[in-house]
Design an enzyme around this catalytic site. Sequence first.
Site, PDB file in Angstrom:
ATOM      1  CG  ASN A   9      -1.704   1.253   1.419  1.00 38.48           C
ATOM      2  OD1 ASN A   9      -1.816   2.045   0.493  1.00 38.48           O
ATOM      3  ND2 ASN A   9      -2.267   1.441   2.612  1.00 38.48           N
ATOM      4  CE  LYS A  11       0.221   3.465   4.850  1.00 35.45           C
ATOM      5  NZ  LYS A  11       0.014   3.647   6.274  1.00 35.45           N
ATOM      6  CG  HIS A  94      -5.865   1.832   5.196  1.00 30.09           C
ATOM      7  ND1 HIS A  94      -5.439   2.745   6.132  1.00 30.09           N
ATOM      8  CD2 HIS A  94      -4.812   0.999   4.969  1.00 30.09           C
ATOM      9  CE1 HIS A  94      -4.177   2.477   6.442  1.00 30.09           C
ATOM     10  NE2 HIS A  94      -3.775   1.424   5.754  1.00 30.09           N
ATOM     11  CD  GLU A  96      -3.050   5.488   6.705  1.00 28.03           C
ATOM     12  OE1 GLU A  96      -3.053   5.580   5.465  1.00 28.03           O
ATOM     13  OE2 GLU A  96      -2.087   5.000   7.342  1.00 28.03           O
ATOM     14  CD  GLU A 166      -3.423  -2.682   7.463  1.00 31.51           C
ATOM     15  OE1 GLU A 166      -2.335  -2.899   6.951  1.00 31.51           O
ATOM     16  OE2 GLU A 166      -4.070  -1.642   7.270  1.00 31.51           O
ATOM     17  N   GLY A 172       2.472   2.185  10.803  1.00 32.84           N
ATOM     18  CA  GLY A 172       3.415   3.294  10.656  1.00 32.84           C
ATOM     19  C   GLY A 172       4.142   3.677  11.937  1.00 32.84           C
ATOM     20  CB  SER A 211       5.284  -1.751  12.063  1.00 28.87           C
ATOM     21  OG  SER A 211       4.868  -0.406  12.290  1.00 28.87           O
ATOM     22  N   GLY A 233       4.791   1.427   4.758  1.00 26.52           N
ATOM     23  CA  GLY A 233       6.096   2.081   4.620  1.00 26.52           C
ATOM     24  C   GLY A 233       7.150   1.226   3.930  1.00 26.52           C
TER      25      GLY A 233
END
Length: 252
Positions: A9, A11, A94, A96, A166, A172, A211, A233
Amino acid sequence: MRTQFIAGNWKMNKTVSEAYDLAIALVSGLRAVRETEVALCPPFVSLTVVKSAIANTPIKLGAQNMHDQDKGAFTGEISPLMLAGLADYVILGHSERRQHFGESDAFINRKVHAALKHGLRPILCIGETLEQNERGETEAVLRRQVHEDLAGVAPADATRIVIAYEPIWAIGTGRAATANDAQARCAYVRQQLRGLFGSAADAMRIQYGGSVTAANAKEILSKPDVDGALVGGASLKAEEFIAIVQAAKANS
Ligand code: PEP
């Protein structure tokens, strides 16, 4: 046997040309990988260039979100009709999107149905906040999200859906869940899926996300109910992402 599935992902990162370059680097580094399914989820504007970079490879393409309606007055939104035939997967729910854009479980449920209707495979993200975790509410949160987000889905469609567990506190932050905790939560999610879909739940992939790195992937991915990873990330660096995919392969 469930095929391990690693999805990146990206992002809101990478320009169009950077996205193309990253996809090309991944195509080259993942050439020998056949046992593990891989999907790249770039921003909408880079879907077409990444699609061209991964053409003639087994690497799949995913979008990061979509609206539930086919078309209309929804400025700035992308519809399932637009993604159909372009992407294979679409990330839905997600954290976010839930946190920053106020997406409700009812809205996410409508998106799941819209994705399935248009031949897109949802990667449905669920997971608890740090506060919910500390209050011991994780299982209740996962149960509610599974039931509300997947309401009305037919068992015959269930295996087209991937679940990404998640924990929000792990996204993150550099603080991944332990492999044993990831296994326990994914097993709990599968138990909920069995309640909804019966034996089809045993063929559904459940990813862990939060992570994941080249350093922790092998142990997390060795767990029986963890069928892959949704990687944020670490998916932005070709070498790191390739190492994660290879960690899944090493376990298979
Ligand atoms: C994510 O955003 O889905 C995610 C898992 O991010 P990260 O790997 O950076 O924690």
